[in-house]
Design a protein around this motif. Structure first.
Motif, PDB file in Angstrom:
ATOM      1  N   LYS A 138       1.885   6.868  -7.000  1.00 46.16           N
ATOM      2  CA  LYS A 138       0.904   7.892  -7.371  1.00 46.16           C
ATOM      3  C   LYS A 138       1.416   9.294  -7.079  1.00 46.16           C
ATOM      4  CE  LYS A 138      -3.109   4.883  -6.641  1.00 46.16           C
ATOM      5  NZ  LYS A 138      -4.337   4.643  -5.837  1.00 46.16           N
ATOM      6  N   THR A 139       2.211   9.417  -6.026  1.00 41.56           N
ATOM      7  CA  THR A 139       2.784  10.736  -5.713  1.00 41.56           C
ATOM      8  C   THR A 139       3.875  11.100  -6.697  1.00 41.56           C
ATOM      9  OG1 THR A 139       2.319  10.329  -3.364  1.00 41.56           O
ATOM     10  CG2 THR A 139       3.849  12.093  -3.881  1.00 41.56           C
TER      11      THR A 139
ATOM     12  N   ARG B  69      -2.344   8.718 -12.132  1.00 37.73           N
ATOM     13  CA  ARG B  69      -3.038   8.294 -10.921  1.00 37.73           C
ATOM     14  C   ARG B  69      -4.284   7.460 -11.232  1.00 37.73           C
ATOM     15  NH1 ARG B  69      -1.989  11.040  -6.135  1.00 37.73           N
ATOM     16  NH2 ARG B  69      -4.135  10.637  -5.496  1.00 37.73           N
TER      17      ARG B  69
ATOM     18  N   GLU C 274       0.832  -1.208   0.000  1.00 35.36           N
ATOM     19  CA  GLU C 274       0.000   0.000   0.000  1.00 35.36           C
ATOM     20  C   GLU C 274       0.868   1.261   0.000  1.00 35.36           C
ATOM     21  OE1 GLU C 274      -2.560  -0.340   3.330  1.00 35.36           O
ATOM     22  OE2 GLU C 274      -3.643  -2.090   2.557  1.00 35.36           O
ATOM     23  N   GLN C 275       1.949   1.247   0.802  1.00 36.01           N
ATOM     24  CA  GLN C 275       2.849   2.401   0.826  1.00 36.01           C
ATOM     25  C   GLN C 275       3.501   2.630  -0.533  1.00 36.01           C
ATOM     26  OE1 GLN C 275       5.693   2.354   4.086  1.00 36.01           O
ATOM     27  NE2 GLN C 275       4.234   1.288   5.437  1.00 36.01           N
TER      28      GLN C 275
ATOM     29  N   ILE D 161       1.086   4.265  -2.965  1.00 30.78           N
ATOM     30  CA  ILE D 161       0.956   5.694  -2.677  1.00 30.78           C
ATOM     31  C   ILE D 161       2.188   6.447  -3.181  1.00 30.78           C
ATOM     32  CG2 ILE D 161       0.800   7.383  -0.806  1.00 30.78           C
ATOM     33  CD1 ILE D 161      -0.789   5.310   0.790  1.00 30.78           C
ATOM     34  N   HIS D 162       3.361   5.835  -3.000  1.00 32.57           N
ATOM     35  CA  HIS D 162       4.602   6.455  -3.484  1.00 32.57           C
ATOM     36  C   HIS D 162       4.575   6.631  -5.001  1.00 32.57           C
ATOM     37  CE1 HIS D 162       8.876   7.198  -4.110  1.00 32.57           C
ATOM     38  NE2 HIS D 162       8.909   6.139  -4.928  1.00 32.57           N
TER      39      HIS D 162
END
Length: 537
Positions: free
Chosen positions: A295-296, A302, A288-289, A292-293
């Motif tokens: 997408k950032t 995204r 999950e992390q 998120i990384h």
């Protein structure tokens, strides 16, 4: 158990015209004439021989050879049944020496496949419906609310058989089929009461006999000796029980044979390592992390799910290694030892096996099956995965999907402190997978897909096997291996079968109301057209 055997003998004997088991003949045709039904099938007497027209239940010589060749070419998993090839006589197109359990496996799964390309649809589907009934009645888990409907359906099935089979076929054993559902309702699942375990154990006891003039003494003496040794082994460590092969114990997972150590391809190793990481509970928060990384770091993508997944697959292994290393450098890190070794990755020198035992089920690689009379390389995986409509689909959906494959290699990923067994499989592409009107799943084993996701954990798959489809050349019918983990219990409740949704036997029989529309009618004529007649000297 014996009802199933006698019904199977009657069907096989009538279709293949096996002497002493055939329910057709001059007497049966005269019965039809006396009752005034199907008078076009009456015998025609000549000077030297009698002619019997072919009825809906009769096979031509070519069809008999086709059925026998289908049985002759079947390879089933080890422990599923006896070698079907040894029961077939190709010279006179017969099945010989059928035991009770052979009839059980034929009626449960093999017979509906063997007759797929013979007979006319009404007669063939009536036999298939009866096979579906026996498979449903012998299931380890029974839905009581569906028993009444099952009993109604089997009554209609027998009525359909009466339309296409001679009256002599319906002896007392065929009649008793009607009462099997009520027996299940009163007594519970069938497998608690059948005699197969006792008959197998009788074979073990017969093997104790060394002096045929005193068989009882031999059995008693050998049994007492084994019982004494087994009692002693309970007080010793690392000693296996006498009389029970370790390879057949439920819950055991271990390699069996054919270990070779070799350096594998780095891309395949990363693919297997990534699959292990994505199926480890401790790694899920890191996945999950990482998403998120990504997408950032790539805000323009995204909303492109497939692009994000591909980027995650190509970069996650290296990202996780650096992430875990940075956490280990901190004083109060929460990294477990298992996660530490997982992040470090497996050793490139990989042990490869030809056979592997998982929970009492033996798996082989395809190359091992090619030189054996059994088939243990077929696997089925039900996965919650991403599905796309086409290669240009940018918004895939997540849902459960079944995958069928053949084991090509068995790896034992070495993470220094522990090992994880994985199977490298050739998975069937979706274009080589269809489900017919009866619910049979057909696969084309030559259409291989999912090249970028070949691996699966040994604990995640169920064993299946493939039988050549006599109706469609180049295609195979998928059949499932029955669950044999009778010792798996939670409290006092026995665990049931893991149902494979694609199997026709778990879906139940075809709908009775639409049966005539599905198969059509014989058109009021009982004689099979285009087939040779039966001549009796």
């Amino acid at each position: 158990m014996h009802i199933e055997k006698n019904v199977c003998d009657s069907i096989i004997g009538t279709l293949l015209e096996i002497p002493e088991k055939n329910k057709d003949g001059i007497a049966a045709r005269l019965d039809l004439l006396n009752m005034g039904v199907k008078t076009d099938l009456q015998p025609e007497y000549g000077e030297r021989r009698t002619r019997l027209p072919l009825g809906p239940w009769n096979l031509s010589r070519a069809e008999k050879r086709e059925v026998c060749n289908s049985f002759y070419g079947m390879k089933v998993p080890e422990g599923y049944s006896s070698n079907i090839k040894n029961l077939v006589s190709l010279q006179d197109s017969r099945l010989l020496g059928l035991k009770s359990h052979d009839c059980h496996t034929l009626m449960q799964q093999l017979l509906p496949v063997a007759i797929r390309s013979v007979l006319e649809k009404p007669a063939r589907y009536a036999i298939t419906r009866l096979c579906f009934f026996f498979n449903a009645i012998c299931a380890k888990t029974v839905d009581v609310s569906k028993l009444d409907k099952l009993e109604e359906d089997v009554v209609v099935t027998l009525c359909l058989l009466e339309k296409y089979f001679p009256p002599s076929f319906f002896d007392i054993m065929v009649h008793l089929v009607v009462h099997l559902v009520r027996e299940v309702l009163l007594c519970g699942p069938v497998y608690f009461r059948w005699m197969y375990p006792f008959e197998r154990y009788m074979k073990v006891l017969k093997g104790y006999v060394q002096n045929r003039t005193r068989p009882e003494g031999c059995i008693a003496e050998r049994y007492i000796a084994e019982e004494a040794v087994e009692f002693c082994t309970q007080h010793l460590s690392d000693v296996s029980t006498v009389g029970v092969p370790s390879s057949q114990k439920m819950g055991v997972s271990k390699p069996l044979s054919g270990c070779t150590v070799s350096v594998v391809d780095q891309d395949l190793l990363n693919q297997a390592h990534l699959y292990v990481l994505e199926n480890t509970e401790e790694v899920l928060p890191y996945i999950e992390q990482h998403m998120i990384h990504i997408k950032t770091a790539y805000p323009k993508f995204r909303k492109r799910t497939k692009w994000l997944q591909d980027k995650h697959n190509s970069t996650f292994i290296q990202w996780l290694r650096f992430k875990v290393q940075s956490e280990l450098e901190e004083d109060n890190h929460g990294v477990s030892e298992n996660l530490r070794w997982l992040a470090a990755g497996p050793n490139m020198a990989m042990p490869l096996y030809r056979s592997y035992l998982n929970k009492g089920i033996k798996f082989n690689i395809k190359a091992q099956d090619d030189v054996r009379t059994t088939q243990n390389s077929g696997v089925y995986l039900l996965a919650h995965t991403m599905q796309v409509a086409s290669a240009k689909d940018k918004n895939p959906i997540l849902s459960n999907m079944g995958f069928y494959g053949v084991i090509q290699e068995i790896w034992d990923l070495d993470y220094q402190k522990f090992t994880i067994p994985v199977f490298r499989c050739d998975w069937i592409d979706s274009s080589g997978l269809v489900v017919d009107e009866l619910g049979f799943t057909l696969v084309d084993l030559s259409k291989i897909g999912h090249r970028n996701d070949q691996f699966v954990l040994a604990s995640q798959v169920k064993q299946i096997f493939f039988v050549d489809d006599p109706m469609h050349r180049g295609w195979s019918v998928v059949l499932s291996m029955p669950n044999r983990e009778y010792n798996d219990v939670i409290g006092d409740e026995v665990l049931g079968d893991v149902i494979i949704e694609c199997e026709p036997f778990t879906r139940g029989m075809p709908n009775v109301d639409t049966f005539d529309e599905l198969v059509g009618e014989l058109g009021g004529q009982n004689i099979r057209g285009g087939c040779e007649d039966i001549w009796i000297e």
